[in-house]
Design an enzyme around this catalytic site. Structure first.
Site, short mmCIF file in Angstrom:
data_model
loop_
_atom_site.label_atom_id
_atom_site.label_comp_id
_atom_site.label_asym_id
_atom_site.label_seq_id
_atom_site.Cartn_x
_atom_site.Cartn_y
_atom_site.Cartn_z
N GLU A 294 -4.00 6.43 -3.60
CA GLU A 294 -5.18 5.71 -3.54
C GLU A 294 -6.38 6.58 -3.87
OE1 GLU A 294 -4.84 2.51 -2.99
OE2 GLU A 294 -2.58 2.81 -2.35
N ASP A 375 -0.81 6.58 -10.12
CA ASP A 375 0.41 7.41 -9.95
C ASP A 375 0.49 8.85 -10.66
OD1 ASP A 375 1.47 5.48 -8.41
OD2 ASP A 375 2.81 4.54 -10.02
ZN LIG Z 1 -2.62 1.41 -6.58
#
Ligand SMILES: [Zn+2]
Length: 434
Positions: A294, A375
């Site tokens: 996030e 990621d």
């Molecule tokens: Zn995401």
């Protein structure tokens, strides 16, 4: 400006440039801006996630877990596609036959067919009908979620959520409809220009206020309890150069067992939110992996970028609707004289629905690229591919995600890389990092 006019004139758009000519130019300009924004701001090169690693990751997942997720997804699929199909058919019926305009007239009649009644009540009536026809599919979806133990809210909670979402849509819809048709009346020749600016502004305003005005309608948010995990997460954000005031915990468990996290808002309303389920089900290292993902969204400004492309797209849509909507055969089908009449709202909705379906795979692709970058950010920030992989396994197990979904479905609608892709990316990262 003069050369622009000459160009427009040469393009056969009329000597003195007409509003239509300017609309064409504006649409072209917005189209270029959207494409440029997408080309420059979306990370088209994704980090490596070799297919061999993906297949190995798939083999490593418990077979019964994969089977159960696939059964669940198969159970959802028919209703999902049927809802899409029925929604499209009804939108077309409301827009490309006089049905929509009659419904709008009907809604305005108790108020002496005043334009405001037609614009707001008529518009909302059309949206409501289009929503109600897909309600049985939504209910069916909830029954599948309940059967597989993913939904925790029962029919009462589900109905309350539904009514709340109708109420929120009605408020936002009423503001948009009243604003739009007021502009049409004040500027009958140039409404598309003001409408485009208004639509873009609305997208920005919504992105800003949704976390503080709309999200609390559905969930309660509380600051994360002080403790070693919270301290560690705040330090992680600090080290990442994305200081956050707080990590907020949403009481998602009131309706779902699913685990998730997200960032939303702009500037002062920006927040990182984790589901209470996540804190309950995942290890601290896994929660750290999720929050690091996030933080990647925050650091790469994915919400502002999404808002910008959304605003440009909304502006282009208004101009496009003006241009397509003045095509006489469409107006005849809808039984209206002009696309700018409140009675023509069904036609607008039909065009918007079709456009949304056409662009869904493009949006999904852009979303997957952005998610893959987040990621990669999480892996680099934590340097912990093992926790990242175990988090992906847990997400897939609890949320019943098909770890390697059917290709066509993935291409049309997947907003995130698949579980096996995400695990493969983590393994590729681990190899590179040595
Ligand atoms: Zn995401």
């Amino acid at each position: 400006m003069r050369s622009l006019r000459r160009w427009v004139a040469r393009a056969g758009l009329g000597g003195a440039v007409s509003p239509r000519g300017w609309a064409l130019l504006t649409l072209a300009g917005l189209g270029v801006a959207v494409v440029l924004a997408a080309l420059l701001l979306i990370p088209w090169n994704r980090p490596p996630a070799p297919r061999a690693d993906q297949l190995a990751a798939l083999r490593d997942l418990p077979a019964d877990q994969v089977e159960r997720a696939r059964q669940f997804r198969s159970a959802l699929r028919p209703g999902g596609w049927a809802a899409l199909g029925v929604g499209l058919l009804v939108a077309l019926a409301l827009g490309l036959t006089p049905l929509g305009s009659r419904l709008i007239e009907l809604a305005g009649r108790p108020f002496g067919s005043h334009w405001i009644a037609q614009a707001v009540l008529g518009g909302l009536a059309v949206v409501l009908v289009a929503d109600l026809v897909t309600l049985p599919f939504a209910a069916w979806r909830h029954s599948v979620l309940t059967r597989y133990g993913l939904a925790t809210n029962g029919w009462g909670g589900w109905s309350v959520d539904l009514l709340k979402s109708y109420a929120v849509s009605a408020v936002i819809g009423a503001v948009a409809l009243l604003g739009f048709y007021t502009v049409v009346r004040l500027a009958p020749r140039w409404w598309w220009a003001f409408g485009a600016a208004g639509a873009a502004t609305l997208v920005v305003v919504l992105s800003f206020v949704l976390p503080v005005l709309v999200e609390p309608v559905f969930n309660r948010f509380s600051p994360m309890q002080p403790g070693p995990l919270r301290t560690q997460l705040m330090e992680l954000a600090e080290r990442d150069g994305v200081p956050v005031r707080d990590v907020l915990v949403a009481d998602a468990s009131r309706r779902t067992r699913a685990v998730n996290a997200y960032v939303s808002g702009l500037g002062p309303t920006r927040r990182v939110v984790v589901y209470d389920n996540l804190l309950r089900e995942a290890t601290p290292a896994e929660v750290t992996a999720v929050v690091a993902h996030e933080l990647g969204h925050a650091k790469d400004r994915d919400v502002p970028v999404g808002t910008l492309t959304g605003a440009l797209g909304a502006a282009a849509a208004v101009v496009g609707l003006y241009l397509i909507g003045s095509w006489p055969p469409l107006l005849r089908l809808a039984g209206v004289d002009s696309v700018a009449q409140p009675r023509a709202f069904g036609l607008l909705l039909a065009l918007v629905t079709v456009t949304g379906l056409v662009f869904a795979p493009v949006q999904a692709l852009m979303s997957r690229r952005v998610e893959a970058r987040a990621d990669a950010h999480a892996l680099a920030l934590t340097g912990d591919p093992v926790a990242f992989e175990s988090m992906q396994r847990r997400l897939s197990a609890i949320n019943l995600a098909d770890p390697d979904p059917p290709r066509w479905e993935y291409l049309y609608s997947a907003s995130h890389p698949s579980t096996v892709e995400r695990i493969a990316a983590a393994r590729a990262y681990a190899r590179r990092a040595g």
